[in-house]
Design a protein around this motif. Structure first.
Motif, PDB file in Angstrom:
ATOM      1  N   ASP A 157      10.235 103.031   1.891  1.00 51.61           N
ATOM      2  CA  ASP A 157       9.279 102.957   0.781  1.00 51.61           C
ATOM      3  C   ASP A 157       8.293 101.798   0.918  1.00 51.61           C
ATOM      4  O   ASP A 157       7.169 101.866   0.418  1.00 51.61           O
ATOM      5  CB  ASP A 157      10.022 102.837  -0.560  1.00 51.61           C
ATOM      6  N   SER A 158       8.710 100.711   1.581  1.00 56.33           N
ATOM      7  CA  SER A 158       7.791  99.565   1.731  1.00 56.33           C
ATOM      8  C   SER A 158       6.669  99.848   2.721  1.00 56.33           C
ATOM      9  O   SER A 158       5.629  99.209   2.673  1.00 56.33           O
ATOM     10  CB  SER A 158       8.504  98.306   2.231  1.00 56.33           C
ATOM     11  N   GLY A 159       6.925 100.768   3.646  1.00 57.43           N
ATOM     12  CA  GLY A 159       5.910 101.056   4.643  1.00 57.43           C
ATOM     13  C   GLY A 159       6.552 101.293   5.997  1.00 57.43           C
ATOM     14  O   GLY A 159       7.697 101.735   6.086  1.00 57.43           O
ATOM     15  N   ILE A 160       5.805 100.968   7.043  1.00 56.29           N
ATOM     16  CA  ILE A 160       6.305 101.159   8.408  1.00 56.29           C
ATOM     17  C   ILE A 160       6.562  99.778   8.995  1.00 56.29           C
ATOM     18  O   ILE A 160       5.646  98.949   9.070  1.00 56.29           O
ATOM     19  CB  ILE A 160       5.300 101.964   9.255  1.00 56.29           C
ATOM     20  N   ALA A 161       7.823  99.538   9.383  1.00 55.30           N
ATOM     21  CA  ALA A 161       8.215  98.200   9.830  1.00 55.30           C
ATOM     22  C   ALA A 161       8.832  98.278  11.215  1.00 55.30           C
ATOM     23  O   ALA A 161       9.318  99.332  11.646  1.00 55.30           O
ATOM     24  CB  ALA A 161       9.228  97.608   8.858  1.00 55.30           C
ATOM     25  N   LEU A 162       8.791  97.163  11.911  1.00 54.10           N
ATOM     26  CA  LEU A 162       9.566  97.088  13.144  1.00 54.10           C
ATOM     27  C   LEU A 162      10.069  95.674  13.323  1.00 54.10           C
ATOM     28  O   LEU A 162       9.469  94.702  12.852  1.00 54.10           O
ATOM     29  CB  LEU A 162       8.760  97.548  14.371  1.00 54.10           C
ATOM     30  N   GLN A 163      11.221  95.578  13.966  1.00 46.24           N
ATOM     31  CA  GLN A 163      11.753  94.275  14.358  1.00 46.24           C
ATOM     32  C   GLN A 163      12.346  94.451  15.742  1.00 46.24           C
ATOM     33  O   GLN A 163      13.120  95.380  15.976  1.00 46.24           O
ATOM     34  CB  GLN A 163      12.856  93.826  13.391  1.00 46.24           C
ATOM     35  N   ALA A 164      11.960  93.580  16.663  1.00 46.28           N
ATOM     36  CA  ALA A 164      12.483  93.705  18.028  1.00 46.28           C
ATOM     37  C   ALA A 164      12.423  92.354  18.727  1.00 46.28           C
ATOM     38  O   ALA A 164      11.547  91.538  18.460  1.00 46.28           O
ATOM     39  CB  ALA A 164      11.680  94.744  18.812  1.00 46.28           C
ATOM     40  N   MET A 165      13.400  92.145  19.608  1.00 41.90           N
ATOM     41  CA  MET A 165      13.409  90.932  20.429  1.00 41.90           C
ATOM     42  C   MET A 165      12.922  91.282  21.821  1.00 41.90           C
ATOM     43  O   MET A 165      13.078  92.413  22.284  1.00 41.90           O
ATOM     44  CB  MET A 165      14.846  90.395  20.545  1.00 41.90           C
ATOM     45  N   ASP A 166      12.369  90.296  22.521  1.00 42.40           N
ATOM     46  CA  ASP A 166      12.034  90.517  23.918  1.00 42.40           C
ATOM     47  C   ASP A 166      13.343  90.535  24.720  1.00 42.40           C
ATOM     48  O   ASP A 166      14.406  90.184  24.204  1.00 42.40           O
ATOM     49  CB  ASP A 166      11.085  89.426  24.431  1.00 42.40           C
ATOM     50  N   ASN A 167      13.256  90.959  25.985  1.00 43.21           N
ATOM     51  CA  ASN A 167      14.468  91.135  26.804  1.00 43.21           C
ATOM     52  C   ASN A 167      15.305  89.872  26.912  1.00 43.21           C
ATOM     53  O   ASN A 167      16.523  89.935  26.978  1.00 43.21           O
ATOM     54  CB  ASN A 167      14.087  91.607  28.215  1.00 43.21           C
ATOM     55  N   SER A 168      14.662  88.719  26.933  1.00 39.27           N
ATOM     56  CA  SER A 168      15.402  87.467  27.113  1.00 39.27           C
ATOM     57  C   SER A 168      15.938  86.907  25.791  1.00 39.27           C
ATOM     58  O   SER A 168      16.613  85.875  25.788  1.00 39.27           O
ATOM     59  CB  SER A 168      14.509  86.446  27.803  1.00 39.27           C
ATOM     60  N   HIS A 169      15.601  87.562  24.672  1.00 40.57           N
ATOM     61  CA  HIS A 169      16.052  87.137  23.341  1.00 40.57           C
ATOM     62  C   HIS A 169      15.516  85.758  22.943  1.00 40.57           C
ATOM     63  O   HIS A 169      16.109  85.063  22.124  1.00 40.57           O
ATOM     64  CB  HIS A 169      17.592  87.156  23.225  1.00 40.57           C
ATOM     65  N   VAL A 170      14.401  85.383  23.516  1.00 42.52           N
ATOM     66  CA  VAL A 170      13.769  84.100  23.175  1.00 42.52           C
ATOM     67  C   VAL A 170      12.761  84.301  22.041  1.00 42.52           C
ATOM     68  O   VAL A 170      12.535  83.415  21.230  1.00 42.52           O
ATOM     69  CB  VAL A 170      13.079  83.504  24.425  1.00 42.52           C
ATOM     70  N   ALA A 171      12.173  85.472  21.970  1.00 41.60           N
ATOM     71  CA  ALA A 171      11.156  85.754  20.950  1.00 41.60           C
ATOM     72  C   ALA A 171      11.542  87.001  20.169  1.00 41.60           C
ATOM     73  O   ALA A 171      12.205  87.902  20.690  1.00 41.60           O
ATOM     74  CB  ALA A 171       9.794  85.952  21.602  1.00 41.60           C
ATOM     75  N   LEU A 172      11.113  87.013  18.913  1.00 45.40           N
ATOM     76  CA  LEU A 172      11.355  88.175  18.060  1.00 45.40           C
ATOM     77  C   LEU A 172      10.042  88.523  17.370  1.00 45.40           C
ATOM     78  O   LEU A 172       9.309  87.630  16.923  1.00 45.40           O
ATOM     79  CB  LEU A 172      12.432  87.847  17.021  1.00 45.40           C
ATOM     80  N   VAL A 173       9.738  89.802  17.310  1.00 44.39           N
ATOM     81  CA  VAL A 173       8.544  90.235  16.590  1.00 44.39           C
ATOM     82  C   VAL A 173       8.969  91.044  15.375  1.00 44.39           C
ATOM     83  O   VAL A 173       9.926  91.827  15.437  1.00 44.39           O
ATOM     84  CB  VAL A 173       7.570  91.021  17.508  1.00 44.39           C
ATOM     85  N   SER A 174       8.300  90.787  14.265  1.00 42.10           N
ATOM     86  CA  SER A 174       8.567  91.495  13.025  1.00 42.10           C
ATOM     87  C   SER A 174       7.217  91.950  12.477  1.00 42.10           C
ATOM     88  O   SER A 174       6.301  91.147  12.334  1.00 42.10           O
ATOM     89  CB  SER A 174       9.267  90.539  12.057  1.00 42.10           C
TER      90      SER A 174
END
Lengths: 14, 256
Positions: free
Chosen positions: B32-49
């Protein structure tokens, strides 16, 4: 320069 | 089913361009809030939300929550078939195998329809704690991009030091060292060009420049970027859009 930490050290899985 | 119509295909193109070098296979979580994504890069150093709020779509129809498993390289290929100014409609069934993307030009005399095969992506979701950051710096995104690109020529890492005097980005490497200090300033005519520093206590943290340069690919989304820092926690780099955001979290380098 220090050691690279990881996101999972700070944010927990749910 | 999902039906989400976006006035400008360019918005989704920019979002995907901003994150596709960091993460490859992702779920678009539609609720209901919209279209979301959360993912980490392969090395788990960065996360995008990322969130594209439902208010940003007209209409936004969703019968039940669905996850669209997408390979971003494939999505990029399909999005290249859209003009930035095209109206974009996303459609999917309740248990979808494919995502439909429909591009219509503003004149309404061209309709392109594409189907993208979806994947099953088992994605770990992390709880991002609510954080009162010790320092929040908002500055022109182009300026931040320039600083990161300049400093990476000298070093792999940058130390960001926020104090009441300003924010200092410094690095040192084999060929020498460099720094850029920004002082707080308010541009009355062009607020987007202002640098604002909100500080509760001084902060000094070191980060990998490779990731910051990568985050700066989101500069096309917003003329302003906000850096939020606290000692010993990941840096938050936020690009706010009219109805949504792309946030990057970067784990710091710790100790000697």
């Amino acid at each position: 320069e220090g050691t690279q930490s990881t996101i999972t050290q700070f944010f927990e899985g749910r | 089913m999902l039906e989400a119509r976006l006035e400008q295909a360019g918005v989704l193109k920019k979002v995907v361009d901003a994150i596709r070098d960091l993460v490859q296979d992702i779920n678009f979580d539609c609720n209901d809030s919209g279209i979301a994504l959360q993912a980490m890069d392969n090395s788990h150093v960065a996360l995008v939300s990322m969130l594209l709020k439902s208010e940003g779509f007209s209409p936004y129809r969703l019968d039940r929550n669905i996850a669209l498993g997408i390979n971003l390289t494939s999505l990029t290929k399909v999005l290249r078939c859209a003009q930035n100014e095209d109206i974009l409609t996303l459609k999917a069934e309740d248990t979808p195998d494919t995502l439909s993307l429909i591009f219509e030009n503003a004149e309404n005399d061209r309709i392109s329809e594409y189907e993208l095969k979806l994947m099953d992506i088992d994605q770990e979701h992390l709880g991002i704690p609510e954080t009162e950051y010790a320092a929040a710096i908002s500055m022109p995104s182009a300026e931040f991009q320039r600083i990161c690109r300049d400093l990476i020529q000298l070093s792999d890492s940058v130390t960001i030091e926020a104090s009441k005097e300003g924010v200092k980005f410094s690095c040192s490497g084999d060929i020498g060292s460099g720094s850029v200090t920004l002082r707080q300033q308010n541009n009355v005519d062009k607020p987007d060009l202002s640098t604002k520093i909100e500080l509760t206590e001084p902060v000094t943290l070191t980060f990998s420049l490779k990731y910051l340069v990568n985050f700066c690919k989101a500069s096309a989304l917003s003329s302003v970027v906000t850096l939020s820092l606290s000692n010993e926690v990941p840096l938050l780099v936020e690009y706010a859009m009219g109805s949504g955001f792309v946030r990057f979290y970067l784990a710091p380098k710790i100790g000697e």
